[in-house]
Structures are given as C-alpha cells and as structure tokens.
Design a protein around this motif. Structure first.
Motif, PDB file in Angstrom:
ATOM      1  N   VAL A  24       0.931  -1.144   0.081  1.00  0.00           N
ATOM      2  CA  VAL A  24      -0.028   0.005   0.035  1.00  0.00           C
ATOM      3  C   VAL A  24       0.837   1.062   0.085  1.00  0.00           C
ATOM      4  CG1 VAL A  24      -1.671   1.377   1.322  1.00  0.00           C
ATOM      5  CG2 VAL A  24      -1.567  -1.302   1.447  1.00  0.00           C
ATOM      6  N   PHE A  25       0.444   2.346  -0.765  1.00  0.00           N
ATOM      7  CA  PHE A  25       1.209   3.614  -1.032  1.00  0.00           C
ATOM      8  C   PHE A  25       0.359   4.577  -0.556  1.00  0.00           C
ATOM      9  CE2 PHE A  25       4.057   0.720  -2.747  1.00  0.00           C
ATOM     10  CZ  PHE A  25       5.213   1.113  -2.705  1.00  0.00           C
ATOM     11  N   PRO A  26       0.624   5.800   0.095  1.00  0.00           N
ATOM     12  CA  PRO A  26      -0.518   6.757   0.346  1.00  0.00           C
ATOM     13  C   PRO A  26      -1.107   7.380  -0.718  1.00  0.00           C
ATOM     14  CG  PRO A  26       1.870   7.450   0.777  1.00  0.00           C
ATOM     15  CD  PRO A  26       2.009   5.917   0.423  1.00  0.00           C
ATOM     16  N   HIS A  27      -0.491   7.423  -1.874  1.00  0.00           N
ATOM     17  CA  HIS A  27      -1.163   8.167  -3.133  1.00  0.00           C
ATOM     18  C   HIS A  27      -0.503   7.527  -4.304  1.00  0.00           C
ATOM     19  CE1 HIS A  27       2.613  10.450  -3.230  1.00  0.00           C
ATOM     20  NE2 HIS A  27       2.278  10.718  -1.591  1.00  0.00           N
ATOM     21  N   LEU A  28      -1.308   8.054  -5.362  1.00  0.00           N
ATOM     22  CA  LEU A  28      -0.801   7.113  -6.797  1.00  0.00           C
ATOM     23  C   LEU A  28       0.552   7.866  -7.243  1.00  0.00           C
ATOM     24  CD1 LEU A  28      -1.679   5.771  -9.489  1.00  0.00           C
ATOM     25  CD2 LEU A  28      -2.525   7.747 -10.340  1.00  0.00           C
ATOM     26  N   ALA A  29       1.074   8.821  -7.133  1.00  0.00           N
ATOM     27  CA  ALA A  29       2.461   9.221  -7.120  1.00  0.00           C
ATOM     28  C   ALA A  29       3.562   8.451  -6.469  1.00  0.00           C
ATOM     29  CB  ALA A  29       2.628  10.836  -6.979  1.00  0.00           C
ATOM     30  N   ALA A  30       3.218   8.084  -5.415  1.00  0.00           N
ATOM     31  CA  ALA A  30       4.130   7.064  -4.630  1.00  0.00           C
ATOM     32  C   ALA A  30       4.173   5.547  -5.329  1.00  0.00           C
ATOM     33  CB  ALA A  30       3.796   7.021  -3.104  1.00  0.00           C
ATOM     34  N   GLN A  33       6.018   5.462  -8.362  1.00  0.00           N
ATOM     35  CA  GLN A  33       7.492   5.459  -8.141  1.00  0.00           C
ATOM     36  C   GLN A  33       8.079   4.175  -7.661  1.00  0.00           C
ATOM     37  OE1 GLN A  33       8.724   7.538  -4.551  1.00  0.00           O
ATOM     38  NE2 GLN A  33      10.885   7.551  -5.016  1.00  0.00           N
ATOM     39  N   ALA A  34       7.158   3.343  -7.100  1.00  0.00           N
ATOM     40  CA  ALA A  34       7.480   2.179  -6.649  1.00  0.00           C
ATOM     41  C   ALA A  34       7.476   0.937  -7.918  1.00  0.00           C
ATOM     42  CB  ALA A  34       6.623   1.367  -5.715  1.00  0.00           C
ATOM     43  N   GLN A  35       6.580   1.528  -8.892  1.00  0.00           N
ATOM     44  CA  GLN A  35       6.321   0.754  -9.922  1.00  0.00           C
ATOM     45  C   GLN A  35       7.700   0.858 -10.839  1.00  0.00           C
ATOM     46  OE1 GLN A  35       3.627   1.398 -13.155  1.00  0.00           O
ATOM     47  NE2 GLN A  35       3.252  -0.437 -13.539  1.00  0.00           N
ATOM     48  N   SER A  36       8.166   2.189 -10.924  1.00  0.00           N
ATOM     49  CA  SER A  36       9.188   2.589 -11.428  1.00  0.00           C
ATOM     50  C   SER A  36      10.572   1.844 -11.093  1.00  0.00           C
ATOM     51  CB  SER A  36       9.518   3.886 -11.623  1.00  0.00           C
ATOM     52  OG  SER A  36      10.774   4.176 -12.536  1.00  0.00           O
ATOM     53  N   ALA A  47       4.816  -6.352 -12.383  1.00  0.00           N
ATOM     54  CA  ALA A  47       4.285  -5.418 -11.425  1.00  0.00           C
ATOM     55  C   ALA A  47       2.872  -4.450 -12.051  1.00  0.00           C
ATOM     56  CB  ALA A  47       5.332  -4.330 -11.293  1.00  0.00           C
ATOM     57  N   ALA A  48       2.112  -4.184 -11.114  1.00  0.00           N
ATOM     58  CA  ALA A  48       1.106  -3.405 -11.573  1.00  0.00           C
ATOM     59  C   ALA A  48       0.351  -2.626 -10.495  1.00  0.00           C
ATOM     60  CB  ALA A  48      -0.223  -4.475 -11.710  1.00  0.00           C
ATOM     61  N   ILE A  49      -0.136  -1.603 -10.812  1.00  0.00           N
ATOM     62  CA  ILE A  49      -0.757  -0.602 -10.051  1.00  0.00           C
ATOM     63  C   ILE A  49      -2.340  -0.485 -10.208  1.00  0.00           C
ATOM     64  CG2 ILE A  49      -0.844   2.042  -9.386  1.00  0.00           C
ATOM     65  CD1 ILE A  49       1.787   2.386 -10.276  1.00  0.00           C
ATOM     66  N   CYS A  50      -3.028  -0.413  -9.063  1.00  0.00           N
ATOM     67  CA  CYS A  50      -4.275  -0.075  -8.719  1.00  0.00           C
ATOM     68  C   CYS A  50      -4.431   1.034  -7.930  1.00  0.00           C
ATOM     69  CB  CYS A  50      -4.899  -1.456  -8.458  1.00  0.00           C
ATOM     70  SG  CYS A  50      -6.725  -1.434  -8.482  1.00  0.00           S
ATOM     71  N   VAL A  98       0.478  -1.572  -5.114  1.00  0.00           N
ATOM     72  CA  VAL A  98       1.458  -2.011  -6.252  1.00  0.00           C
ATOM     73  C   VAL A  98       1.422  -3.323  -5.672  1.00  0.00           C
ATOM     74  CG1 VAL A  98       3.576  -2.213  -6.863  1.00  0.00           C
ATOM     75  CG2 VAL A  98       2.448  -0.117  -6.366  1.00  0.00           C
ATOM     76  N   SER A  99       1.358  -4.212  -6.833  1.00  0.00           N
ATOM     77  CA  SER A  99       1.269  -5.796  -6.789  1.00  0.00           C
ATOM     78  C   SER A  99       2.469  -6.216  -7.767  1.00  0.00           C
ATOM     79  CB  SER A  99       0.079  -6.640  -7.019  1.00  0.00           C
ATOM     80  OG  SER A  99      -0.268  -6.687  -8.367  1.00  0.00           O
ATOM     81  N   VAL A 100       3.140  -7.145  -7.200  1.00  0.00           N
ATOM     82  CA  VAL A 100       4.177  -7.627  -8.001  1.00  0.00           C
ATOM     83  C   VAL A 100       4.225  -9.223  -7.915  1.00  0.00           C
ATOM     84  CG1 VAL A 100       5.894  -7.269  -6.072  1.00  0.00           C
ATOM     85  CG2 VAL A 100       6.628  -7.629  -8.439  1.00  0.00           C
ATOM     86  N   ARG A 101       4.118  -9.915  -8.903  1.00  0.00           N
ATOM     87  CA  ARG A 101       4.374 -11.452  -9.000  1.00  0.00           C
ATOM     88  C   ARG A 101       5.649 -11.971  -8.777  1.00  0.00           C
ATOM     89  NH1 ARG A 101       1.362 -15.917  -9.626  1.00  0.00           N
ATOM     90  NH2 ARG A 101       2.141 -17.458 -10.981  1.00  0.00           N
TER      91      ARG A 101
END
Length: 135
Positions: A24-30, A33-36, A47-50, A98-101
C-alpha cells in the motif's frame, strides 16, 4: 502507464492474488515511483498499480456478483477478509496499491526490500495457501 487487474484475483470469492506481494502507498504518485523501481529491478512484466478508486470500483463490482457460497465464506474469520478490510479502508483514504508477482524466494526477498525502501506499507505475500505479513 498504469496496469491494473480486473477482475480482482480471488479465491473463494475473496481477494487473493496468488504468488504476489501487495503493498500500500499513500497516493498514486508514490505507487508510480514504486512501479518504476520495480521495473528498473527487472519486475517490469509482473508489477501492476491499482489506484484506490479503481480498487473500490472493481471490488464493488465483484462483490455484487458473488454467489451464496462465496458470501457464506465471509461469515468465517480469515486472513483474507482482514487484509481486504484494510485495503478497502486505505483505498477510501486515497491510497494506491502495487502488486508484483514473485515466483521464487529470491524474487520475493528482492521485491519486498525494494517496496519497503520506497515506502510500501501493509505488505503481504499471497502464497499458494497462506498469507505472509511482510511489514
């Protein structure tokens, strides 16, 4: 680019993304950054963002389509329901996920450390039959 999963990965009508870490990240921008960071570390294809609003919409749509057996499962306490309740509460506050398999213990360790280093919280690994709290 935001990659999302719809419908949600489930088991017995409960959110359960097998062999994945969810952070879990506090907002989409964070979360972006994690996905990057995951992409740079070799997890580009897994890796995927929701964003929170999309998570809530997907969950609502899915929950409305569950059958009697799947709704019955909700009556029994389980890790899955606890995690889902936490995710819903976070999404309602604007969080993104962010999820990552990960398919090996090494990948799991690398992704966990990376997500932690960029501010991931409430991290869980969804194994074949158990959920492991990574925070």
């Amino acid at each position: 680019m935001i990659a999302t999963h719809a419908p949600l990965a489930t088991a017995l009508g409960t959110y359960y993304p097998t062999h994945s870490i969810v952070a879990v990240f506090p907002h989409l921008a964070a979360a972006l950054q994690a996905q990057s960071a995951l992409t740079s570390a070799g997890f580009a294809d897994s890796a995927a963002i929701c964003p929170g609003p999309e998570f809530l919409e997907n969950w609502g749509d899915f929950a409305d389509q569950r059958g009697p057996l799947e709704r019955l499962v909700d009556l029994f306490p389980a890790e899955e329901q606890t995690a889902l309740a936490e995710y819903v509460a976070a999404a309602e506050q604007g969080a993104a996920f962010v999820s990552v398999r990960t398919t090996t213990p090494g990948e799991r360790s690398t992704a966990t450390a990376l997500l932690r280093s960029v501010g991931g919280t409430a991290m869980r690994y969804y194994g074949a039959s158990t959920i492991t709290d990574l925070t």
